[in-house]
Scaffold this motif. Structure first.
Motif, PDB file in Angstrom:
ATOM      1  N   VAL A   5       0.848  -1.191   0.000  1.00 29.79           N
ATOM      2  CA  VAL A   5       0.000   0.000   0.000  1.00 29.79           C
ATOM      3  C   VAL A   5       0.884   1.242   0.000  1.00 29.79           C
ATOM      4  O   VAL A   5       1.760   1.389   0.853  1.00 29.79           O
ATOM      5  CB  VAL A   5      -0.913   0.026   1.241  1.00 29.79           C
ATOM      6  CG1 VAL A   5      -1.743   1.312   1.259  1.00 29.79           C
ATOM      7  CG2 VAL A   5      -1.808  -1.201   1.287  1.00 29.79           C
ATOM      8  N   ALA A   7       0.235   5.337  -0.042  1.00 27.98           N
ATOM      9  CA  ALA A   7      -0.854   6.312   0.073  1.00 27.98           C
ATOM     10  C   ALA A   7      -0.302   7.710   0.308  1.00 27.98           C
ATOM     11  O   ALA A   7       0.528   7.916   1.192  1.00 27.98           O
ATOM     12  CB  ALA A   7      -1.791   5.921   1.214  1.00 27.98           C
ATOM     13  N   GLU A  18      -3.036   7.709   6.093  1.00 28.03           N
ATOM     14  CA  GLU A  18      -3.891   7.032   5.121  1.00 28.03           C
ATOM     15  C   GLU A  18      -3.372   5.633   4.802  1.00 28.03           C
ATOM     16  O   GLU A  18      -4.152   4.685   4.645  1.00 28.03           O
ATOM     17  CB  GLU A  18      -3.976   7.862   3.834  1.00 28.03           C
ATOM     18  CG  GLU A  18      -4.649   9.201   4.006  1.00 28.03           C
ATOM     19  CD  GLU A  18      -3.691  10.317   4.386  1.00 28.03           C
ATOM     20  OE1 GLU A  18      -4.026  11.488   4.151  1.00 28.03           O
ATOM     21  OE2 GLU A  18      -2.596  10.018   4.937  1.00 28.03           O
ATOM     22  N   SER A  19      -2.052   5.495   4.696  1.00 29.28           N
ATOM     23  CA  SER A  19      -1.461   4.188   4.399  1.00 29.28           C
ATOM     24  C   SER A  19      -1.774   3.186   5.503  1.00 29.28           C
ATOM     25  O   SER A  19      -2.058   2.007   5.225  1.00 29.28           O
ATOM     26  CB  SER A  19       0.051   4.321   4.219  1.00 29.28           C
ATOM     27  OG  SER A  19       0.639   4.976   5.335  1.00 29.28           O
ATOM     28  N   VAL A  22      -5.590   2.105   5.263  1.00 30.53           N
ATOM     29  CA  VAL A  22      -5.820   1.111   4.207  1.00 30.53           C
ATOM     30  C   VAL A  22      -5.239  -0.240   4.608  1.00 30.53           C
ATOM     31  O   VAL A  22      -5.893  -1.291   4.467  1.00 30.53           O
ATOM     32  CB  VAL A  22      -5.218   1.579   2.872  1.00 30.53           C
ATOM     33  CG1 VAL A  22      -5.325   0.479   1.814  1.00 30.53           C
ATOM     34  CG2 VAL A  22      -5.903   2.849   2.387  1.00 30.53           C
ATOM     35  N   TRP A  26      -7.406  -3.647   5.242  1.00 28.27           N
ATOM     36  CA  TRP A  26      -7.151  -4.765   4.326  1.00 28.27           C
ATOM     37  C   TRP A  26      -6.788  -6.028   5.104  1.00 28.27           C
ATOM     38  O   TRP A  26      -7.298  -7.121   4.830  1.00 28.27           O
ATOM     39  CB  TRP A  26      -6.009  -4.394   3.367  1.00 28.27           C
ATOM     40  CG  TRP A  26      -5.944  -5.249   2.139  1.00 28.27           C
ATOM     41  CD1 TRP A  26      -5.554  -6.559   2.066  1.00 28.27           C
ATOM     42  CD2 TRP A  26      -6.304  -4.872   0.805  1.00 28.27           C
ATOM     43  NE1 TRP A  26      -5.620  -7.024   0.773  1.00 28.27           N
ATOM     44  CE2 TRP A  26      -6.087  -5.994  -0.029  1.00 28.27           C
ATOM     45  CE3 TRP A  26      -6.763  -3.691   0.234  1.00 28.27           C
ATOM     46  CZ2 TRP A  26      -6.315  -5.959  -1.399  1.00 28.27           C
ATOM     47  CZ3 TRP A  26      -6.999  -3.655  -1.134  1.00 28.27           C
ATOM     48  CH2 TRP A  26      -6.773  -4.775  -1.930  1.00 28.27           C
ATOM     49  N   VAL A 286      -1.688  -1.296  -4.015  1.00 31.41           N
ATOM     50  CA  VAL A 286      -2.815  -0.394  -3.788  1.00 31.41           C
ATOM     51  C   VAL A 286      -2.263   1.017  -3.602  1.00 31.41           C
ATOM     52  O   VAL A 286      -1.412   1.252  -2.740  1.00 31.41           O
ATOM     53  CB  VAL A 286      -3.623  -0.797  -2.542  1.00 31.41           C
ATOM     54  CG1 VAL A 286      -4.846   0.108  -2.391  1.00 31.41           C
ATOM     55  CG2 VAL A 286      -4.044  -2.261  -2.622  1.00 31.41           C
ATOM     56  N   TYR A 288      -3.302   5.096  -2.970  1.00 34.14           N
ATOM     57  CA  TYR A 288      -4.343   6.072  -2.639  1.00 34.14           C
ATOM     58  C   TYR A 288      -3.809   7.472  -2.910  1.00 34.14           C
ATOM     59  O   TYR A 288      -2.734   7.843  -2.422  1.00 34.14           O
ATOM     60  CB  TYR A 288      -4.759   5.967  -1.169  1.00 34.14           C
ATOM     61  CG  TYR A 288      -5.644   7.134  -0.744  1.00 34.14           C
ATOM     62  CD1 TYR A 288      -6.947   7.243  -1.223  1.00 34.14           C
ATOM     63  CD2 TYR A 288      -5.164   8.131   0.100  1.00 34.14           C
ATOM     64  CE1 TYR A 288      -7.758   8.312  -0.861  1.00 34.14           C
ATOM     65  CE2 TYR A 288      -5.969   9.199   0.463  1.00 34.14           C
ATOM     66  CZ  TYR A 288      -7.262   9.287  -0.020  1.00 34.14           C
ATOM     67  OH  TYR A 288      -8.052  10.350   0.334  1.00 34.14           O
ATOM     68  N   ILE A 319      -7.203   4.051  -5.391  1.00 30.25           N
ATOM     69  CA  ILE A 319      -8.344   4.666  -4.711  1.00 30.25           C
ATOM     70  C   ILE A 319      -8.157   6.175  -4.808  1.00 30.25           C
ATOM     71  O   ILE A 319      -7.076   6.697  -4.493  1.00 30.25           O
ATOM     72  CB  ILE A 319      -8.402   4.239  -3.231  1.00 30.25           C
ATOM     73  CG1 ILE A 319      -8.518   2.717  -3.107  1.00 30.25           C
ATOM     74  CG2 ILE A 319      -9.569   4.921  -2.527  1.00 30.25           C
ATOM     75  CD1 ILE A 319      -8.384   2.212  -1.680  1.00 30.25           C
ATOM     76  N   LEU A 347     -12.414   5.635   3.888  1.00 27.74           N
ATOM     77  CA  LEU A 347     -11.271   4.980   3.244  1.00 27.74           C
ATOM     78  C   LEU A 347     -11.090   3.554   3.735  1.00 27.74           C
ATOM     79  O   LEU A 347     -10.867   2.625   2.952  1.00 27.74           O
ATOM     80  CB  LEU A 347     -10.001   5.803   3.498  1.00 27.74           C
ATOM     81  CG  LEU A 347      -8.695   5.272   2.915  1.00 27.74           C
ATOM     82  CD1 LEU A 347      -8.790   5.141   1.392  1.00 27.74           C
ATOM     83  CD2 LEU A 347      -7.526   6.204   3.288  1.00 27.74           C
ATOM     84  N   GLY A 348     -11.202   3.353   5.036  1.00 26.69           N
ATOM     85  CA  GLY A 348     -11.012   2.017   5.596  1.00 26.69           C
ATOM     86  C   GLY A 348     -12.064   1.028   5.124  1.00 26.69           C
ATOM     87  O   GLY A 348     -11.747  -0.113   4.764  1.00 26.69           O
ATOM     88  N   ALA A 351     -11.403   0.057   1.557  1.00 28.77           N
ATOM     89  CA  ALA A 351     -10.250  -0.845   1.473  1.00 28.77           C
ATOM     90  C   ALA A 351     -10.636  -2.260   1.881  1.00 28.77           C
ATOM     91  O   ALA A 351     -10.173  -3.249   1.273  1.00 28.77           O
ATOM     92  CB  ALA A 351      -9.122  -0.321   2.360  1.00 28.77           C
TER      93      ALA A 351
END
Length: 362
Positions: A5, A7, A18-19, A22, A26, A286, A288, A319, A347-348, A351
């Motif tokens: 990920v 982000a 944010e990273s 996610v 996930w 992924v 973001y 995303i 966001l979560g 994900a």
């Protein structure tokens, strides 16, 4: 199954990193996966925060310093002092993160401050004064002193938006378009910087000189030769058109002239933090980021990661809150699929849903 990920971090995001959001969602939805996360900086304002976060527990940062150029009247002097400290510490690489906008003087005040800060014993008469006029001879002298000072260092400037020095889409035109300065003031600055640019060509141009390595800068392949300024009109013109030239009110152009190299912020951070290897190890990537559009894509996190994923055959999904590229355009860039986010606080949950589709339990 390994999920990577990456982000972009917005310093105004209130739910943490944010990273991490996610990655945690996930992993909760697909506990059989191994998930690694890395925050990235979409804009210069987040550069120092992201740099500090990624530097924790990661090797290979010795000898590299980050200088973040801020806003305000004292930004140039503060950044110059920070660079001088890094040079004094003999850092092998100095990464200078430039914001989009700054004092519209082609970096003249910054060059004067840095030249003075790097002098063994600065003469008070050489310190930058209050005059708003740009003196081409002083500009060249300061650029030469800075070029000599950084000769033994890999000085890399980063930019988060393509902006040449002059023209409608240059630093003054953009500042006026966005309402950062009055149109009449922007026009005055454009005229003054244009006069400086043509004066530089008259001072430096030697039609018999070989083409300088400065003209090939921005590729990030190697540091250009330092200690000398470009001596061909064509090379100086190339520098003024460089995507980083208009950054921070022209500090980008000033440092390019002095011999720095330039990279988009995402590429510089990606190289520093080993993004290529992280993508190579992943089964799904992924990304973001807030916006996904063709204008900013080349300098974005997705623009860095998707082509790598495409080359190694790893699916890359994005995303985003604002998508302005077609499915065909995204596919050509290496993006397998994109998902629009209406609210950053969701966001979560998004994900988690993607985890069940892209990494189902076997």
């Amino acid at each position: 199954m390994h999920i990577f990920v990456a982000a972009d971090h917005d310093i105004d995001f209130t739910d943490g990193w944010e990273s991490d959001v996610v990655a945690a969602a996930w992993l909760e939805a697909a506990p059989h996966c191994a998930v690694s996360a890395m925050p990235m900086a979409a804009h210069a304002g987040a550069a120092r925060t992201v740099w500090s976060r990624n530097s924790t527990g990661v090797g290979g940062f010795d000898g590299t310093a980050l200088v973040q150029v801020g806003g305000g009247e004292s930004a140039a002097a503060t950044a110059a002092a920070d660079i001088a400290v890094a040079l004094e510490a003999k850092m092998g690489r100095i990464v200078v993160s430039l914001p989009r906008y700054g004092q519209l003087d082609a970096g003249a005040s910054f060059l004067a401050a840095l030249a003075a800060a790097c002098a063994p014993e600065p003469d008070p008469q050489d310190l930058p004064g209050e005059s708003s006029k740009i003196n081409p001879e002083e500009y060249v002298r300061n650029a030469r002193e800075v070029s000599t000072a950084i000769a033994a260092t890999d000085l890399v400037i980063t930019y988060d938006e393509s902006m040449p020095l002059l023209g409608m889409h240059g630093m003054s035109g953009t500042a006026a378009l966005l309402g950062d300065v009055d149109p009449s003031a922007a026009q005055y600055r454009e005229k003054e910087v244009s006069g400086l640019f043509h004066a530089l060509i008259k001072i430096l141009d030697d039609p018999h000189a070989p083409s300088a390595s400065h003209a090939g800068m921005g590729l990030g392949l190697s540091a250009p030769s330092r200690g000398v300024l470009p001596s061909r009109a064509a090379d100086i013109k190339d520098l003024s058109r460089h995507d980083a030239a208009g950054s921070a009110g022209g500090i980008g152009f000033a440092l390019l002239l002095a011999g720095a190299r330039a990279l988009p912020l995402s590429q510089a951070f990606g190289a520093q933090f080993g993004v290529h290897d992280r993508v190579m190890e992943a089964d799904v990537v992924v990304v973001y980021q807030d916006e996904l559009d063709s204008r900013t894509f080349p300098t974005s996190t997705a623009g860095l990661i998707a082509p790598i994923a495409l080359r190694v055959g790893v699916p890359c999904i994005v995303i985003t809150r604002d998508r302005m590229m077609s499915t065909r355009e995204l596919a050509a860039q290496g993006i397998a699929s994109s998902y629009q986010l209406e609210d950053a606080h969701e966001l979560g949950s998004l994900a988690a849903r993607l985890a069940k589709s892209w990494s189902p339990a076997r």
